[in-house]
Design an enzyme around this catalytic site. Structure first.
Site, PDB file in Angstrom:
ATOM      1  N   GLU A  72       1.376 -11.189   2.292  1.00  0.00           N
ATOM      2  CA  GLU A  72       0.916 -12.156   0.998  1.00  0.00           C
ATOM      3  C   GLU A  72       0.260 -13.339   1.430  1.00  0.00           C
ATOM      4  O   GLU A  72       0.278 -14.076   0.672  1.00  0.00           O
ATOM      5  CB  GLU A  72       2.011 -12.191   0.447  1.00  0.00           C
ATOM      6  N   CYS A  81       3.056  -3.684  -3.365  1.00  0.00           N
ATOM      7  CA  CYS A  81       4.245  -4.090  -4.330  1.00  0.00           C
ATOM      8  C   CYS A  81       3.921  -5.109  -5.042  1.00  0.00           C
ATOM      9  O   CYS A  81       5.017  -5.537  -5.999  1.00  0.00           O
ATOM     10  CB  CYS A  81       5.511  -4.229  -3.358  1.00  0.00           C
TER      11      CYS A  81
HETATM   12  C1  PEP Z   1       4.137 -10.492  -4.151  1.00  0.00           C
HETATM   13  O1  PEP Z   1       3.993 -11.552  -4.088  1.00  0.00           O
HETATM   14  O2  PEP Z   1       3.121  -9.577  -4.656  1.00  0.00           O
HETATM   15  C2  PEP Z   1       5.583  -9.903  -4.438  1.00  0.00           C
HETATM   16  C3  PEP Z   1       5.685  -8.284  -4.721  1.00  0.00           C
HETATM   17  O3  PEP Z   1       6.664 -10.740  -4.297  1.00  0.00           O
HETATM   18  P1  PEP Z   1       7.111 -11.486  -5.382  1.00  0.00           P
HETATM   19  O4  PEP Z   1       6.380 -11.399  -6.629  1.00  0.00           O
HETATM   20  O5  PEP Z   1       8.635 -11.614  -5.322  1.00  0.00           O
HETATM   21  O6  PEP Z   1       6.671 -12.938  -4.631  1.00  0.00           O
HETATM   22 MG    MG Z   2       5.634 -12.648  -2.903  1.00  0.00          MG
END
Ligand code: PEP
Ligand code: MG
Length: 461
Positions: free
Chosen positions: A314, A385
């Site tokens: 990320e 995700c």
């Molecule tokens: C993302 O950053 O894409 C992720 C799935 O995690 P979060 O949205 O919890 O930061």
């Molecule tokens: Mg995230």
């Protein structure tokens, strides 16, 4: 005051101040937890903690001045199927209690005191949406497989343990992302090892032997630490968040890893570290997991020694170094929500820059393609995700660049499954190639929308 106890008392005083003012102004407000009828909540802002407390209330929709589409407040609302329009600037100053309003989360629009004909139009839209959703229920038990018979794993993103079973009821074949930090977002504060173990075990049992990917705490940024700290960080999205926070608070981290490992004796549990930015960070996290493993084994506690260990990609740094990561990890999940914010330098929770937060930006598409390509070459399981995985607009692109696992809010699974079942891998590859050839996000969006409409012409969204 640097004493955290006194800082907490400051909040009590502020609360009393608010209540006194409310009484002086003669506003007999209802407590959200005890509403007598369904309402739309209009507020300046809601923290993820406050949002987490809305689930069992009669709040049927939300409109906020602050925030943006992939903020955790928005993600929570979506996962509970509550329409929310976020980042409206000053909506809370324009409305009064008792106004009739329409919350149109599809078009990110709030209509105050609508005319009879607008109300009728929206009632019809609501009915069309519910007809479309009910029609999707028919494919709930059919496999997620493309027309040319390529199976696609659709997993659920969950925030609370009971949702793993709910995800499976919607057609998920496991949990691709369990956002465990929501255990902290309760008035009681930090959970104990046993409380965590029970939550992780319940999520695992709810998945009936299917994989459950437990992401270690993603605290910091908009979750938990800012509200509690005496001095807030200037740039919390670039601050002490996520794996950085866990590695700085090793005792807390180890407690979590012990709980995860204990749950691993009850099913197919995997552990995933968020916001990994360097190999050293990954190795340190993995070492802490192994420490916890040894301690538990000394204590004679059952666990899965071969638990799969993965990372979320990320940050641009992790995406660029993906080949090196592939030598050390068991799996990778693309957290596009954060990847987009860090690639494009746009705070994902800031409504003032939300027009710059663009998933279809060519740089985002190319980063995703490069990560997936490297993982596939190294034969490392790769999934997405982030919210893109649950958005029909991107399904063909994601399949076309080689993804075979998508994890999303359970509510999105039926529609994505329908798209999967209507497409072929070669068609998706052609769409991805074409999308990657455009110079601007507008061309990408228009093209992907046209391709999606060809498959799902009756989608009311
Ligand atoms: C993302 O950053 O894409 C992720 C799935 O995690 P979060 O949205 O919890 O930061
Ligand atoms: Mg995230």
């Amino acid at each position: 005051m640097s004493d955290p106890l006194l800082v907490e008392r400051m909040r009590d005083v502020q609360d009393i101040e608010r209540r006194l003012l409310r009484h002086i102004l003669g506003e007999g407000r209802e407590d959200l937890a005890h509403l007598s009828k369904p309402v739309i909540l209009v507020a300046h802002d809601l923290t993820p903690t406050q949002t987490a407390q809305l689930n069992d209330t009669k709040v049927i929709g939300v409109a906020l001045d602050s925030g943006a589409a992939t903020s955790h407040t928005a993600i929570l609302l979506q996962s509970w199927g509550r329409p929310g329009v976020i980042g409206l600037g000053d909506i809370s100053t324009h409305l009064s209690g008792g106004d009739t309003i329409i919350v149109d989360s599809t078009n990110q629009l709030v209509i105050a005191n609508p005319t009879e004909s607008t109300l009728a139009e929206y009632r019809e839209r609501e009915a069309a949406y519910s007809r479309f959703s009910h029609a999707l229920d028919d494919i709930k038990d059919l496999p997620a497989i493309t027309c040319d018979e390529t199976p696609i794993a659709l997993y659920s993103n969950i925030e609370f343990p009971y949702e793993s079973r709910a995800g499976i009821a919607k057609g998920a074949s496991g949990v691709g992302l369990y956002r465990t930090e929501f255990l902290f977002l309760r008035p009681e504060g930090a959970p104990t090892e046993d409380q965590q173990f029970i939550a992780y075990r319940d999520a695992t049992l709810g998945a009936d032997g299917m994989p459950v990917t437990i992401r270690t705490f993603d605290l910091g940024a908009d979750k938990y630490t800012q509200q509690r700290s005496y001095e807030q960080e200037r740039n919390p999205m670039l601050g002490l968040r996520s794996i950085r926070y866990s590695l700085r608070n090793l005792d807390m981290f180890k407690v979590q890893l012990r709980a995860v490992l204990r749950a691993s004796a009850h099913g197919d549990v995997r552990v995933m570290f968020p916001l990994i930015n360097s190999l050293m960070e990954f190795r340190q996290a993995k070492m802490t997991l192994h420490d916890a493993m040894e301690d538990l084994e000394d204590e004679g506690v059952a666990l899965n020694r071969n638990i799969k260990i993965g990372i979320m990609v990320e940050t641009p740094a992790a995406a660029i170094q993906i080949k090196e990561f592939c030598r050390e990890v068991d799996f990778v999940s693309l957290g596009t929500n954060d990847l987009i914010q860090y690639l494009l330098a746009v705070d994902r929770g800031n409504e003032r820059v939300s027009q710059y937060y663009i998933p279809s930006h060519p740089a985002v598409l190319r980063s995703i393609r490069d990560v997936v390509r490297a993982c596939n070459q190294a034969e490392i399981e790769c999934s997405v995700c982030g919210e893109m995985a649950g958005q029909p607009l991107y399904t063909m692109f994601l399949l076309g660049v080689g993804l075979r696992t998508l994890s999303m809010a359970p509510a999105n699974i039926p529609e994505i499954k329908k798209l999967v079942r209507l497409t072929t891998v070669s068609q998706a590859r052609r769409v991805a190639r074409r999308a990657l050839g455009f110079d601007t996000d507008r061309q990408v969006t228009n093209y992907l929308r046209d391709e999606m409409r060809k498959l799902l012409p009756d989608d009311p969204i």
